[in-house]
Design a protein around this motif. Structure first.
Motif, short mmCIF file in Angstrom:
data_model
loop_
_atom_site.label_atom_id
_atom_site.label_comp_id
_atom_site.label_asym_id
_atom_site.label_seq_id
_atom_site.Cartn_x
_atom_site.Cartn_y
_atom_site.Cartn_z
N LYS A 104 0.83 -1.21 0.00
CA LYS A 104 0.00 0.00 0.00
C LYS A 104 0.86 1.26 0.00
O LYS A 104 0.59 2.22 -0.71
N THR A 105 1.92 1.23 0.81
CA THR A 105 2.83 2.38 0.87
C THR A 105 3.58 2.54 -0.45
O THR A 105 3.75 3.66 -0.95
N GLN A 106 4.00 1.42 -1.03
CA GLN A 106 4.69 1.47 -2.32
C GLN A 106 3.79 2.11 -3.38
O GLN A 106 4.24 2.94 -4.18
N TYR A 107 2.52 1.72 -3.36
CA TYR A 107 1.58 2.28 -4.33
C TYR A 107 1.40 3.79 -4.11
O TYR A 107 1.28 4.56 -5.08
N SER A 108 1.42 4.22 -2.85
CA SER A 108 1.27 5.65 -2.57
C SER A 108 2.43 6.46 -3.16
O SER A 108 2.24 7.59 -3.62
N TYR A 109 3.64 5.87 -3.16
CA TYR A 109 4.79 6.54 -3.78
C TYR A 109 4.61 6.64 -5.29
O TYR A 109 4.98 7.66 -5.91
N PHE A 110 4.05 5.59 -5.88
CA PHE A 110 3.74 5.62 -7.32
C PHE A 110 2.78 6.76 -7.62
O PHE A 110 2.99 7.53 -8.57
N LEU A 111 1.73 6.89 -6.82
CA LEU A 111 0.75 7.95 -7.04
C LEU A 111 1.38 9.34 -6.93
O LEU A 111 1.04 10.26 -7.69
N LYS A 112 2.30 9.50 -6.00
CA LYS A 112 2.91 10.81 -5.77
C LYS A 112 3.85 11.22 -6.90
O LYS A 112 4.16 12.41 -7.05
N ASN A 113 4.30 10.25 -7.69
CA ASN A 113 5.33 10.56 -8.68
C ASN A 113 4.95 10.30 -10.13
O ASN A 113 5.52 10.92 -11.04
N MET A 114 3.96 9.42 -10.38
CA MET A 114 3.80 8.91 -11.74
C MET A 114 2.47 9.22 -12.41
O MET A 114 2.28 8.84 -13.56
N ILE A 115 1.52 9.88 -11.74
CA ILE A 115 0.23 10.15 -12.39
C ILE A 115 -0.19 11.61 -12.19
O ILE A 115 0.41 12.34 -11.39
N ASN A 116 -1.23 12.01 -12.94
CA ASN A 116 -1.84 13.34 -12.80
C ASN A 116 -0.85 14.49 -12.86
O ASN A 116 -0.80 15.35 -11.97
N LYS A 117 -0.02 14.45 -13.90
CA LYS A 117 0.96 15.51 -14.14
C LYS A 117 1.99 15.65 -13.03
O LYS A 117 2.57 16.74 -12.85
N LYS A 118 2.23 14.56 -12.30
CA LYS A 118 3.32 14.56 -11.32
C LYS A 118 4.65 14.49 -12.07
O LYS A 118 4.69 14.36 -13.30
N ILE A 119 5.75 14.50 -11.36
CA ILE A 119 7.07 14.70 -11.96
C ILE A 119 7.41 13.70 -13.07
O ILE A 119 8.05 14.04 -14.05
N PHE A 120 6.96 12.45 -12.95
CA PHE A 120 7.33 11.43 -13.94
C PHE A 120 6.12 10.90 -14.73
O PHE A 120 6.19 9.83 -15.32
N TYR A 121 5.03 11.65 -14.76
CA TYR A 121 3.80 11.10 -15.36
C TYR A 121 3.93 10.84 -16.85
O TYR A 121 3.21 10.02 -17.41
N GLN A 122 4.87 11.54 -17.53
CA GLN A 122 5.05 11.34 -18.97
C GLN A 122 5.99 10.19 -19.30
O GLN A 122 6.23 9.91 -20.48
N LYS A 123 6.50 9.50 -18.30
CA LYS A 123 7.47 8.44 -18.52
C LYS A 123 6.83 7.08 -18.82
O LYS A 123 7.52 6.10 -19.06
N TRP A 124 5.49 7.03 -18.79
CA TRP A 124 4.83 5.76 -19.08
C TRP A 124 3.44 6.03 -19.65
O TRP A 124 2.93 7.14 -19.57
N ASN A 125 2.85 5.01 -20.25
CA ASN A 125 1.45 5.09 -20.65
C ASN A 125 0.79 3.74 -20.42
O ASN A 125 1.46 2.76 -20.08
N SER A 126 -0.50 3.68 -20.62
CA SER A 126 -1.27 2.49 -20.26
C SER A 126 -0.90 1.27 -21.09
O SER A 126 -1.01 0.13 -20.62
N TYR A 127 -0.45 1.48 -22.31
CA TYR A 127 -0.38 0.36 -23.25
C TYR A 127 1.02 -0.20 -23.45
O TYR A 127 1.16 -1.33 -23.92
N ASN A 128 2.06 0.58 -23.11
CA ASN A 128 3.40 0.02 -23.30
C ASN A 128 4.12 -0.21 -21.96
O ASN A 128 5.33 -0.40 -21.92
N SER A 129 3.36 -0.19 -20.87
CA SER A 129 3.95 -0.36 -19.54
C SER A 129 3.47 -1.66 -18.91
O SER A 129 2.29 -2.02 -19.03
N LEU A 130 4.39 -2.34 -18.24
CA LEU A 130 4.07 -3.58 -17.53
C LEU A 130 4.25 -3.36 -16.04
O LEU A 130 5.31 -2.93 -15.59
N PHE A 131 3.22 -3.67 -15.26
CA PHE A 131 3.29 -3.57 -13.80
C PHE A 131 3.49 -4.97 -13.24
O PHE A 131 2.66 -5.86 -13.46
N ALA A 132 4.58 -5.18 -12.53
CA ALA A 132 4.91 -6.50 -12.00
C ALA A 132 4.80 -6.51 -10.48
O ALA A 132 5.31 -5.60 -9.80
#
Length: 267
Positions: free
Chosen positions: A52-80
């Motif tokens: 849960k905490t790991q996911y919260s870090y993802f939210l803070k950095n990777m979505i909704n125009k956060k610092i790294f939100y342009q580094k991935w998209n829905s179709y070419n990214s794999l979540f493991a």
């Protein structure tokens, strides 16, 4: 954050090896020793980190125009997601199915959140056959094969439910248990000399105190193992060696290539 490459394999683990094959970016929000959700377990004194905490870090950095939100998209990214070995060891024996069902539901609560955030390709690993590995007489001495089978079965059940509700996703379940047991049973076929002991074993302070007399003999054995090649071993500590990870890499590469080929064949 970008993946530093630090891992327990003694070399490159499967994500690093897969990157060597396809030259993609790796992002890592995992933390060693994590649980799925600390709140789902009872009386776990050492528990500090969870998914849960790991996911919260993802939210803070990777979505909704956060610092790294342009580094991935829905179709070419794999979540493991490769988690659960610490949780399975903390379940209450008298409530084992209830606890296992609860912690696997915890994984899929995060998977559902990932879907809402845009994830469409999700890879989930089942638990390894750790009851046959180097920690079978220490960290996992109370664990039974039936416990792992139950955990993995709930992963399958939840995955089917998730896919039925979200048919626009690729949800991949890697049968780590079956694959691991096959490798252990056919150790020499895969080029290993030892598939049940570790090249190197790191004991926790608590384990060292509990097994003080045993560990004197155990440390001698580890010292002896160090004179051999790590490539002789399937395990390094309670994790897979680089060579063990290579088997996972090849399997995952085939799976992902098959999915990619099918997508390209759709008219």
């Amino acid at each position: 954050m970008t993946y530093t490459g630090v891992n327990h394999s003694g070399g490159k683990n499967w994500p690093l090896q897969l990157r060597d094959l396809h030259n993609f970016s790796l992002w890592n929000y995992s933390k060693g020793g994590s649980l799925i959700d600390i709140n789902l377990l009872h009386e776990c004194n050492w528990c500090k980190h969870d998914l849960k905490t790991q996911y919260s870090y993802f939210l803070k950095n990777m979505i909704n125009k956060k610092i790294f939100y342009q580094k991935w998209n829905s179709y070419n990214s794999l979540f493991a997601i490769f988690i659960g070995h610490n949780d399975i060891n903390e379940v209450r024996r008298e409530y084992i199915e209830m606890d296992i069902r609860s912690i696997v539901n915890g994984i899929f609560n995060i998977v559902e959140d990932l879907y809402d955030a845009g994830a469409r390709n999700i890879l989930i690993f089942e638990l390894l056959p750790v009851y046959r590995g180097p920690a079978r007489n220490t960290a996992y001495k109370k664990l039974k094969k039936e416990d792992v089978l139950m955990f993995n079965n709930y992963i399958k059940i939840n995955s089917k439910k998730f896919f039925n509700e979200h048919s626009n996703t690729n949800i991949i379940i890697y049968n780590t248990l079956k694959r691991g047991e096959y490798i252990i049973d056919h150790c020499h076929k895969f080029g290993f000399k030892d598939c049940t002991n570790a090249y190197k074993m790191v004991m926790s302070k608590n384990e060292n105190r509990k097994n003080k007399n045993k560990n004197r003999k155990y440390k001698k054995k580890i010292k002896k193992n160090k004179t051999k090649s790590i490539n002789d071993f399937f395990w390094n500590d309670s994790h897979l060696t680089e060579k063990g990870n290579k088997i996972l890499t090849n399997d995952i590469d085939i799976i992902l290539s098959t999915i990619s080929k099918k997508k390209n064949e759709i008219p």
